[in-house]
Enzyme design. Sequence first.
Site, PDB file in Angstrom:
ATOM      1  CD  GLN A 141      -2.900  -0.757   2.054  1.00 55.30           C
ATOM      2  OE1 GLN A 141      -4.086  -0.259   2.108  1.00 55.30           O
ATOM      3  NE2 GLN A 141      -2.700  -1.381   3.758  1.00 55.30           N
ATOM      4  CG  LEU A 142       4.564   3.252   2.350  1.00 58.20           C
ATOM      5  CD1 LEU A 142       3.904   4.882   2.538  1.00 58.20           C
ATOM      6  CD2 LEU A 142       5.505   3.370   3.533  1.00 58.20           C
ATOM      7  CG  ASP A 199      -0.295   0.552  16.190  1.00 54.23           C
ATOM      8  OD1 ASP A 199       0.308  -0.030  14.481  1.00 54.23           O
ATOM      9  OD2 ASP A 199      -1.808   0.169  16.091  1.00 54.23           O
ATOM     10  CE1 TYR A 228       3.699  -6.580  11.337  1.00 58.76           C
ATOM     11  CE2 TYR A 228       2.303  -5.167  12.720  1.00 58.76           C
ATOM     12  CZ  TYR A 228       3.074  -5.429  11.744  1.00 58.76           C
ATOM     13  OH  TYR A 228       3.529  -4.500  11.234  1.00 58.76           O
TER      14      TYR A 228
END
Length: 302
Positions: free
Chosen positions: A11-12, A101, A124
């Site tokens: 996506q980025l 995050d 993760y």
Amino acid sequence: MKVLVTGKNGQLGNELAKLCPTNVELELFSSKELDITNMAALNEVLITHSPDVVINAAAYTAVDKAETETEQAYAVNEQGAANLATVCKTIGAKLIHVSTDFVFDGTKTTPYEANDITNPLSVYGASKLAGEQAINNVLGSQAIIVRTAWVYSVFGNNFVKSMLNLMQQKEHLGIVADQIGTPTWAAGLAKMIWALATQQNQKSGINSTLNSNKTTILNWTDAGVASWFDFAVAIQELAIEKGLLSKAITIRPIPATSYPTPAKRPAFSVLNKAQAEQLSGVQTIHWRSQLSDMLDELALKI
């Protein structure tokens, strides 16, 4: 300025390509074209292209699969990051690395600062934190780490597109309401990263202005706060308004305990973006406004 981006199919990566400034000579690599776990291949590609800045948008992001695919997660998220840092040091390139995050445990009730204590709840999150630490150890002030959350875009698979599909197929949905954070449109993240990259290429650099030998860690999401339930409700409202959905379905809030997943998620992961705004010169935009713009873009593609 020459910039090399890893993870071009994500996506980025797609947004970085689309929003690349005109004065940047851009080289983009997918994970198949450039495996960051392969040091020999990484050496060859980076030395050949000799970029001024490397943006690492490559990552192992299958949060739940990582609980059993631990070796793969660490290979990409820790060793891959360490490899990139090592080669960047060799060729004198700056590194902008994207993190998450999920390095936090979500026990705070006020927005997380970059220097808050980390305590990942999942493989993760732990693998991404290990990658951050490796970069700091190898590159120090030659790198910037950007932590983000809840990323979506018109590209790839994400919560927004999943919700649109489910809302077309189902009569009602139960969505987790007790995990709080902020959605992030990948296009907004890409704009901020390009602002950082431009500054990183200047002689002073961001880290030197902070007088630190450590890697600068910044937080970036859109502005505002939401639960996944709030996010889903907004997706439906805006999608109906824009003709992406024909009718409303019932969306009810459920606790995370009603939707168990292999990986534990932080219950609260709102991030303080003030330092990133100050250093990049880019201001955050409220997540609902960003979502509206993304859905406009999606409507044009359909």
